[in-house]
Design a protein around this motif. Sequence first.
Motif, PDB file in Angstrom:
ATOM      1  N   ARG A  43       0.840  -1.216   0.000  1.00 32.30           N
ATOM      2  CA  ARG A  43       0.000   0.000   0.000  1.00 32.30           C
ATOM      3  C   ARG A  43       0.867   1.257   0.000  1.00 32.30           C
ATOM      4  NH1 ARG A  43      -3.700  -3.046   3.944  1.00 32.30           N
ATOM      5  NH2 ARG A  43      -5.644  -3.378   2.752  1.00 32.30           N
ATOM      6  N   HIS A  44       1.953   1.254   0.786  1.00 33.16           N
ATOM      7  CA  HIS A  44       2.870   2.404   0.781  1.00 33.16           C
ATOM      8  C   HIS A  44       3.419   2.638  -0.626  1.00 33.16           C
ATOM      9  CE1 HIS A  44       3.838   1.808   5.352  1.00 33.16           C
ATOM     10  NE2 HIS A  44       2.632   2.310   5.146  1.00 33.16           N
ATOM     11  N   LEU A  45       3.841   1.565  -1.280  1.00 31.46           N
ATOM     12  CA  LEU A  45       4.379   1.689  -2.638  1.00 31.46           C
ATOM     13  C   LEU A  45       3.299   2.152  -3.617  1.00 31.46           C
ATOM     14  CD1 LEU A  45       6.566  -1.555  -2.725  1.00 31.46           C
ATOM     15  CD2 LEU A  45       7.327   0.803  -2.399  1.00 31.46           C
ATOM     16  N   VAL A  82       5.197   8.114   6.125  1.00 24.89           N
ATOM     17  CA  VAL A  82       6.033   9.294   6.372  1.00 24.89           C
ATOM     18  C   VAL A  82       7.162   8.946   7.332  1.00 24.89           C
ATOM     19  CG1 VAL A  82       6.072  11.601   7.374  1.00 24.89           C
ATOM     20  CG2 VAL A  82       4.195  10.936   5.849  1.00 24.89           C
ATOM     21  N   TYR A  83       6.857   8.239   8.413  1.00 24.77           N
ATOM     22  CA  TYR A  83       7.886   7.849   9.371  1.00 24.77           C
ATOM     23  C   TYR A  83       8.896   6.876   8.760  1.00 24.77           C
ATOM     24  CZ  TYR A  83       5.876  10.148  13.448  1.00 24.77           C
ATOM     25  OH  TYR A  83       5.446  11.101  14.347  1.00 24.77           O
ATOM     26  N   ALA A  84       8.462   6.081   7.782  1.00 24.53           N
ATOM     27  CA  ALA A  84       9.372   5.161   7.090  1.00 24.53           C
ATOM     28  C   ALA A  84      10.168   5.873   6.003  1.00 24.53           C
ATOM     29  CB  ALA A  84       8.583   4.007   6.485  1.00 24.53           C
ATOM     30  N   ASP A  85       9.962   7.187   5.852  1.00 29.28           N
ATOM     31  CA  ASP A  85      10.645   8.022   4.851  1.00 29.28           C
ATOM     32  C   ASP A  85      10.345   7.556   3.427  1.00 29.28           C
ATOM     33  OD1 ASP A  85      12.130  10.260   4.297  1.00 29.28           O
ATOM     34  OD2 ASP A  85      14.041   9.205   4.216  1.00 29.28           O
ATOM     35  N   VAL A  86       9.157   6.989   3.251  1.00 25.27           N
ATOM     36  CA  VAL A  86       8.721   6.609   1.913  1.00 25.27           C
ATOM     37  C   VAL A  86       8.228   7.834   1.146  1.00 25.27           C
ATOM     38  CG1 VAL A  86       7.029   5.236   0.621  1.00 25.27           C
ATOM     39  CG2 VAL A  86       8.156   4.268   2.627  1.00 25.27           C
ATOM     40  N   LEU A  87       7.604   8.744   1.850  1.00 23.89           N
ATOM     41  CA  LEU A  87       7.142   9.993   1.247  1.00 23.89           C
ATOM     42  C   LEU A  87       7.121  11.084   2.309  1.00 23.89           C
ATOM     43  CD1 LEU A  87       3.904  10.539   2.164  1.00 23.89           C
ATOM     44  CD2 LEU A  87       3.597   8.552   0.705  1.00 23.89           C
ATOM     45  N   GLN A  96      -9.819  16.997   2.637  1.00 22.48           N
ATOM     46  CA  GLN A  96      -9.816  15.546   2.424  1.00 22.48           C
ATOM     47  C   GLN A  96      -8.863  15.139   1.293  1.00 22.48           C
ATOM     48  OE1 GLN A  96     -12.189  13.011   4.209  1.00 22.48           O
ATOM     49  NE2 GLN A  96     -11.494  14.694   5.501  1.00 22.48           N
ATOM     50  N   ARG A  97      -7.566  15.465   1.489  1.00 22.81           N
ATOM     51  CA  ARG A  97      -6.580  15.092   0.478  1.00 22.81           C
ATOM     52  C   ARG A  97      -5.200  14.993   1.097  1.00 22.81           C
ATOM     53  NH1 ARG A  97      -6.418  20.787  -2.980  1.00 22.81           N
ATOM     54  NH2 ARG A  97      -5.403  22.052  -1.362  1.00 22.81           N
ATOM     55  N   LEU A  98      -4.327  14.275   0.400  1.00 24.42           N
ATOM     56  CA  LEU A  98      -2.929  14.138   0.789  1.00 24.42           C
ATOM     57  C   LEU A  98      -2.084  15.001  -0.135  1.00 24.42           C
ATOM     58  CD1 LEU A  98      -0.456  12.823   2.188  1.00 24.42           C
ATOM     59  CD2 LEU A  98      -0.674  10.923   0.549  1.00 24.42           C
ATOM     60  N   GLU A  99      -1.332  15.943   0.450  1.00 28.76           N
ATOM     61  CA  GLU A  99      -0.450  16.816  -0.333  1.00 28.76           C
ATOM     62  C   GLU A  99       0.974  16.285  -0.224  1.00 28.76           C
ATOM     63  OE1 GLU A  99      -0.994  20.744   1.140  1.00 28.76           O
ATOM     64  OE2 GLU A  99      -3.089  20.908   0.425  1.00 28.76           O
ATOM     65  N   VAL A 100       1.510  15.832  -1.343  1.00 30.25           N
ATOM     66  CA  VAL A 100       2.818  15.174  -1.372  1.00 30.25           C
ATOM     67  C   VAL A 100       3.893  16.177  -1.778  1.00 30.25           C
ATOM     68  CG1 VAL A 100       4.177  13.298  -2.361  1.00 30.25           C
ATOM     69  CG2 VAL A 100       1.722  12.995  -1.973  1.00 30.25           C
ATOM     70  N   ASP A 101       4.956  16.252  -0.975  1.00 26.93           N
ATOM     71  CA  ASP A 101       6.115  17.083  -1.295  1.00 26.93           C
ATOM     72  C   ASP A 101       7.255  16.262  -1.901  1.00 26.93           C
ATOM     73  OD1 ASP A 101       4.787  19.288  -0.228  1.00 26.93           O
ATOM     74  OD2 ASP A 101       5.536  18.886   1.787  1.00 26.93           O
ATOM     75  N   TYR A 102       7.391  15.029  -1.475  1.00 28.96           N
ATOM     76  CA  TYR A 102       8.489  14.173  -1.944  1.00 28.96           C
ATOM     77  C   TYR A 102       8.086  12.719  -1.784  1.00 28.96           C
ATOM     78  CZ  TYR A 102      12.632  11.249  -1.288  1.00 28.96           C
ATOM     79  OH  TYR A 102      13.528  10.221  -1.345  1.00 28.96           O
ATOM     80  N   ILE A 104       9.788   8.500  -2.733  1.00 23.01           N
ATOM     81  CA  ILE A 104      10.907   7.731  -3.248  1.00 23.01           C
ATOM     82  C   ILE A 104      10.597   7.282  -4.680  1.00 23.01           C
ATOM     83  CG2 ILE A 104      11.549   6.937  -0.947  1.00 23.01           C
ATOM     84  CD1 ILE A 104      10.211   4.262  -1.636  1.00 23.01           C
ATOM     85  N   GLY A 105      11.636   6.865  -5.391  1.00 23.80           N
ATOM     86  CA  GLY A 105      11.442   6.340  -6.730  1.00 23.80           C
ATOM     87  C   GLY A 105      11.188   4.838  -6.713  1.00 23.80           C
ATOM     88  N   ARG A 106      10.586   4.352  -7.771  1.00 28.14           N
ATOM     89  CA  ARG A 106      10.302   2.926  -7.889  1.00 28.14           C
ATOM     90  C   ARG A 106      10.965   2.389  -9.146  1.00 28.14           C
ATOM     91  NH1 ARG A 106       4.463   0.755  -6.754  1.00 28.14           N
ATOM     92  NH2 ARG A 106       5.808  -1.085  -6.475  1.00 28.14           N
ATOM     93  N   ASP A 107      11.026   1.069  -9.241  1.00 32.21           N
ATOM     94  CA  ASP A 107      11.561   0.442 -10.449  1.00 32.21           C
ATOM     95  C   ASP A 107      10.651   0.735 -11.636  1.00 32.21           C
ATOM     96  OD1 ASP A 107      13.621  -0.578  -8.969  1.00 32.21           O
ATOM     97  OD2 ASP A 107      12.637  -2.507  -8.594  1.00 32.21           O
ATOM     98  N   ILE A 108      11.193   0.588 -12.821  1.00 32.47           N
ATOM     99  CA  ILE A 108      10.437   0.896 -14.036  1.00 32.47           C
ATOM    100  C   ILE A 108      10.367  -0.329 -14.933  1.00 32.47           C
ATOM    101  CG2 ILE A 108      11.014   3.360 -14.000  1.00 32.47           C
ATOM    102  CD1 ILE A 108      13.219   2.740 -16.039  1.00 32.47           C
TER     103      ILE A 108
END
Length: 221
Positions: A43-45, A82-87, A96-102, A104-108
Motif C-alpha cells: 500500500r505504501h508503494l 512518512v515515518y518510514a521516509d517513503v514519502l 480531504q486530500r494528501l499533499e505530497v512534497d516528496y 521515493i522512486g520505484r523500479d520501471i
Amino acid sequence: LADSEFSPVFRLLTIFAYGTYADYLAEAANLPPLTEAQKNKLRHLSVVTLAAKIKCIPYSVLLEQLQLKNVRQLEDLVIEAVYADVLRGSLDQRNQRLEVDYSIGRDIRREELSTITRTLQEWCQGCEVVLSGIEEQVSRANQHKEQQLALKQQIESEVANLKKTIKVTTAAAAAATSQDPEQHLTELREPAPGTNQRQASKKTSKAKGLRGSAKIWSKSN
C-alpha cells in the motif's frame, strides 16, 4: 522464473517492484497470500505510484486504490509511510486530500524506457534554450558596457579639446594686447593714475563756486 513453477512468486515480485495493491487484488487468486505487514508495504508503494502522477491525492482515490475501510485507517497508513521516509507531505483533513512534497522512486518497466528517454531529451532541450538565453543576455550586457565606455572616452576627449581651445584663445588675446592676461584684468578693475586727483580738483572747484555764490547773495540782501 516467469515460465517455471515459481512464476506466481516472480509475478508477486514484479508487483512489489513497480505494481500497486490494486494489481495484487486483481490477481490474488493466482498469487501467494500476503501478511498484514506485506500488505501495508505494498500500500505504501501504491501511494508512491500515485504521488508520481498526482501531488494532491484525494482521500476518495486513496481509499479506493488501497481498499481501506475508513479515513482513520488511511491517515494511519500515510503517517506510517512518512515515518518510514517513503514519502513526505501533509494531510489536509479539511479538504480531504494528501499533499505530497516528496516520494521515493520505484523500479520501471522496460516499456517505460522510451518515455523516460523522451522526457530527458526534452529536459536537455529546455536547458539548451535557457543557456542560449543567458548567453544572449550576457552579450547584450557586454555591448552596452562597450557603448558606455566609448561614450565616456568621447566626452573626455571633447573636454580635453575644449580646454586646449580656451587656453589657446586666452594666449592669443594676451599676445594681441601685449599684456599678461592677469595684468589686463587687474587694470580693468583699478582706475588709471591721476583719475582720483582730477575728480578731487573738480569737487574743490564746485565747492568754491558755491561759496562765492553765497557771498554775492548775502550782499544783495
